[in-house]
Scaffold this active site. Structure first.
Site, PDB file in Angstrom:
ATOM      1  N   VAL A  96       0.772  -1.330  -0.274  1.00 20.03           N
ATOM      2  CA  VAL A  96       0.032   0.509  -0.071  1.00 20.03           C
ATOM      3  C   VAL A  96       0.811   1.405   0.420  1.00 20.03           C
ATOM      4  CG1 VAL A  96      -1.745   1.897   1.429  1.00 20.03           C
ATOM      5  CG2 VAL A  96      -2.213  -0.814   1.290  1.00 20.03           C
ATOM      6  N   GLU A 131       2.984  -0.546  10.125  1.00 18.44           N
ATOM      7  CA  GLU A 131       1.714  -0.361  10.985  1.00 18.44           C
ATOM      8  C   GLU A 131       0.684   0.812  10.910  1.00 18.44           C
ATOM      9  OE1 GLU A 131       0.967  -3.326  10.654  1.00 18.44           O
ATOM     10  OE2 GLU A 131      -0.938  -4.050  10.340  1.00 18.44           O
ATOM     11  N   GLY A 165       2.482   7.611   2.829  1.00 18.76           N
ATOM     12  CA  GLY A 165       2.583   7.246   3.394  1.00 18.76           C
ATOM     13  C   GLY A 165       1.019   6.494   4.431  1.00 18.76           C
ATOM     14  N   THR A 176       1.585   4.883  11.924  1.00 24.24           N
ATOM     15  CA  THR A 176       2.334   5.354  13.089  1.00 24.24           C
ATOM     16  C   THR A 176       1.593   5.907  14.207  1.00 24.24           C
ATOM     17  OG1 THR A 176       1.993   7.625  12.155  1.00 24.24           O
ATOM     18  CG2 THR A 176       3.961   6.666  11.265  1.00 24.24           C
ATOM     19  N   GLU A 211       3.477   4.158   0.320  1.00 27.32           N
ATOM     20  CA  GLU A 211       4.683   4.890  -1.761  1.00 27.32           C
ATOM     21  C   GLU A 211       5.791   5.415  -1.203  1.00 27.32           C
ATOM     22  OE1 GLU A 211       2.251   5.995  -4.522  1.00 27.32           O
ATOM     23  OE2 GLU A 211       0.869   4.195  -4.712  1.00 27.32           O
ATOM     24  N   GLY A 213      24.314   0.178  31.287  1.00 24.25           N
ATOM     25  CA  GLY A 213      25.299   0.431  30.882  1.00 24.25           C
ATOM     26  C   GLY A 213      26.436   0.598  29.764  1.00 24.25           C
ATOM     27  N   GLY A 263       6.131   8.333  -1.652  1.00 18.18           N
ATOM     28  CA  GLY A 263       5.326   9.924  -1.466  1.00 18.18           C
ATOM     29  C   GLY A 263       3.788   9.501  -0.817  1.00 18.18           C
TER      30      GLY A 263
END
Lengths: 254, 433
Positions: B172, B413, B178, B415, B174, B389, B176
């Site tokens: 799904v 999945e 998300g 944001t 791309e 540490g 450009g």
């Protein structure tokens, strides 16, 4: 050969759990503690399943004696490949004092009732370390026994078994029917796959009471006290051999 | 007492070199009780809250746990370092029945509930989230087909997954688009009995190894057409000419998982491969998330649990100022906060998963679970590194990998921000009911 095999599966505290003694020193804490099948019994079931895959065995009956939760142990055995289960229910104080002799009597009676050709059990349970059940069962039935087995080969009505003994390896031949106890290096048990776990739900588990087998499980022993092993004492370093001898003499050991 | 365990540790040391004790606080630690466990009814609601697993659920969990501890953990660091795809583990998991659990029995699957699938996801992720994601990503790709596929499509594309260890992918996102799925540009033009697919997808998990892809594309060229009418879901076979997976992306974490860009150039997709119909794609793609967010949340909890177990063990061994560092409250409090996070995020995924198994819309719970678990996983992993540490920063110790792996749980999945958008939308719709 098409043997009917009876396998003993004991429900014990999981080997990875840290054992704790009850504050009243009457036993070990089992409530809420993770339990699983005795590892040597897993090896026993695996051997039986392999024999069935090689067409040496035709049916595997898994047996467990104890409280209701033993059904889970039996489901694991069924998921690994056993055909049906028998659960002899014993719980409470009677379960606390259950001894290998009681189990041996149950196995012997079931062997006769179910027409068993071969009994395989783990060589010992990891909770009591008794290493008695296989031997006693064989004696009660008058059957030959092959204990601490690390290899089993079936050949015309008898078994050739390699046993792990103190001195090394001993190969013996036992006629069937017989009792075998599984040792560590006999095999590596398989995972039960998820489809087999699902299938196991449909396999039958017969529930019995000890009196159905004519066995009296009233206690023959009384647990006096259960204690942790003593805490390890610190050692002491000395300069040379003479000093060691001196110290040993002083402590009364030489 | 200890000798009992010592003598017999050797046989199973062969099988389980790593025995990590679960915290007493862990609710998924199977505790056999003498009262019979109520069976969770899949058909209708249960008769009351129940925080115990059924015996079957415990067995499923045990199997996954054993597999993770004995087979995933020993090789996880290697796959993380090399980025090598864990084919051997995938084949093992497939043979044990740990994959493709959601596929209906009718098509050869086991028809596991969402809850059981999540139990498996949590346990596998405990071992390695990269490997867990590779195994679980099949679930995401299959979800649209399970939800919206017709019988033929299910038989063809789900049936084959059960027969052999094949992978699939959910395409799904791309380069450009998300979070803004409605803005995807991949086009699908109807030409006779086929659709011609053109476009680019990005960050597709299992992109290089998938046998088939679920692809969301724009079928309605009208820019004013709303998303829930303009997009269509397709099943695209990998070997269709014009499908070109890009190079394997080198990511911060979960490096065993294979993520790639995929280019579609005049790819012919038969009309039989359209899911439901033209314009139904957006709803299907979003509906899939209700099924897949709980297992992703469960995976994040698995990682958090691992971070916590490693940190707890270390804090009881490492000494500073004469005492194990656990004795310093600053450290103990960090672990207590980790426990708080783990217990609550676990309950959250369980609720979300249970809701969808009851047949109800679980979007609200799924988003809460995913948002919470992602944040908890990151916090636990970061704190674990802190507790270790200097050692924590080093690749010889397991926690730096956990911190790198955890980050993606706040991104993929949906944001962390999108989850909050969804939750706030649900809140307002409940208020105005």
């Amino acid at each position: 050969m098409s043997l009917r095999i009876l396998v003993g599966c004991k429900r014990v505290i999981d080997y990875a759990v840290k054992i704790r003694v009850k504050p009243d020193k009457s036993g070990v804490i089992t409530e809420g503690v993770k339990h699983s099948m005795n590892p040597f019994d897993e090896i026993a079931i695996e051997e039986a399943v392999r024999m069935k895959e090689k067409k040496i065995a035709k049916e595997i009956v898994a047996f467990s004696c104890g409280p209701t939760q033993c059904q889970e142990t039996l489901r694991t055995a069924l998921a690994m490949g056993a055909d049906r289960g028998i659960h002899v229910e014993v719980s409470g104080p009677e379960y606390e004092t259950l001894q290998p002799l009681h189990i041996s009597k149950m196995l012997a009676k079931l062997a006769k009732d179910e027409q068993i050709d071969l009994i395989i059990v783990g060589k010992q349970a990891i909770d009591d370390d008794c290493n008695q059940t296989a031997q006693m069962t064989a004696a009660l039935l008058g059957w030959p026994q092959a204990t601490s087995a690390s290899k089993i080969e079936a050949k015309d009505g008898s078994l050739q078994v390699v046993r792990e003994i103190d001195g090394g390896l001993e190969t013996i031949k036992v006629k069937l029917p017989s009792v075998v106890s599984a040792d560590l290096r006999l095999n590596e048990p398989r995972y039960a796959t998820l489809p087999n776990i699902m299938k196991a739900k449909k396999k039958p588990i017969k529930k019995l009471a000890p009196k159905d087998l004519g066995i009296d499980v009233s206690p023959r022993i009384q647990v006096v006290t259960v204690e942790e092993p003593p805490v390890r004492q610190a050692g002491a370093k000395v300069e040379n051999v003479d000093a060691v001898v001196e110290k040993l003499k002083a402590l009364g050991h030489a | 007492m200890t000798s009992l365990i010592q003598v017999l540790k050797t046989p199973l040391a062969l099988r389980s070199a790593h025995i990590i004790k679960r915290s007493l606080a862990s609710t998924t630690n199977p505790t056999p009780s003498s009262t019979p466990t109520p069976q969770l009814d899949k058909q209708g609601p249960s008769t009351g809250y129940c925080f115990e697993l059924t015996p079957e659920q415990r067995e499923v969990q045990e199997l996954a746990r054993k597999f993770a501890r004995e087979e995933i953990i020993p090789v996880a660091a290697h796959h993380d370092r090399t980025g090598e795809y864990p084919w051997e583990l995938i084949k093992r998991a497939h043979s044990l029945g740990l994959m493709n659990g959601h596929i209906d029995a009718e098509f050869g699957g086991m028809g596991l509930s969402n809850f059981e699938g999540c139990l498996i996801a949590e346990e596998l992720s405990y071992g390695c989230t990269g490997i867990g994601t590779a195994i679980e990503a099949n679930g995401l790709g299959q979800s649209p087909v399970i939800l919206a596929g017709n019988k033929d499509q299910k038989k063809k594309y789900l049936g084959r997954m059960v027969e052999e260890p094949l992978m699939c992918a959910y395409g799904v996102t791309e380069p450009g688009a998300g979070s803004d799925v409605a803005n995807i540009k991949t086009k699908a033009e109807k030409k006779g009995d086929h659709y011609v697919l053109n476009g680019q997808k990005m960050w597709i998990t299992n992109g290089g190894h998938a046998n088939w892809y679920f692809v969301l594309a724009r079928t309605n060229p009208d820019p004013k057409a709303p998303a829930h009418k303009a997009l269509t879901g397709f099943i695209v076979d990998r070997d269709t000419p014009g499908v070109t997976p890009g190079r394997k992306e080198i990511n911060m974490g979960q490096r065993a998982s294979d993520t790639r860009g995929i280019t579609f150039e005049d790819v012919l997709v038969p009309k039989e491969n359209v899911l439901l119909g033209e314009g139904a794609g957006f709803k299907i793609a979003m509906g899939a998330f209700d099924q897949t967010r709980p297992p992703v949340a469960a995976g994040a909890v698995g990682l958090a649990q691992r971070a916590y177990d490693e940190a707890l063990k270390y804090s009881l061994e490492r000494k500073t100022f004469g005492v194990p560092i656990f004795k310093h409250q600053a450290v103990a409090f960090m672990l207590a906060d980790m426990a708080i996070g783990i217990e609550t995020s676990r309950l959250a995924w369980m609720r979300a998963s249970w809701e969808v198994d009851q047949g109800r819309r679980n979007t609200y719970y799924a988003s809460i679970a995913k948002a919470l678990a992602g944040d908890v996983a990151n916090k636990c992993a970061t704190d674990a590194v802190q507790i270790f540490g200097g050692n924590g920063f080093n690749s010889e110790y397991p926690v730096e990998k956990l911190m790198r792996d955890a980050k993606i749980y706040q991104i993929y999945e949906g944001t962390a921000q999108i989850q909050r958008v969804i939750i706030s939308r649900e809140l307002v719709s409940r208020f105005t009911e």
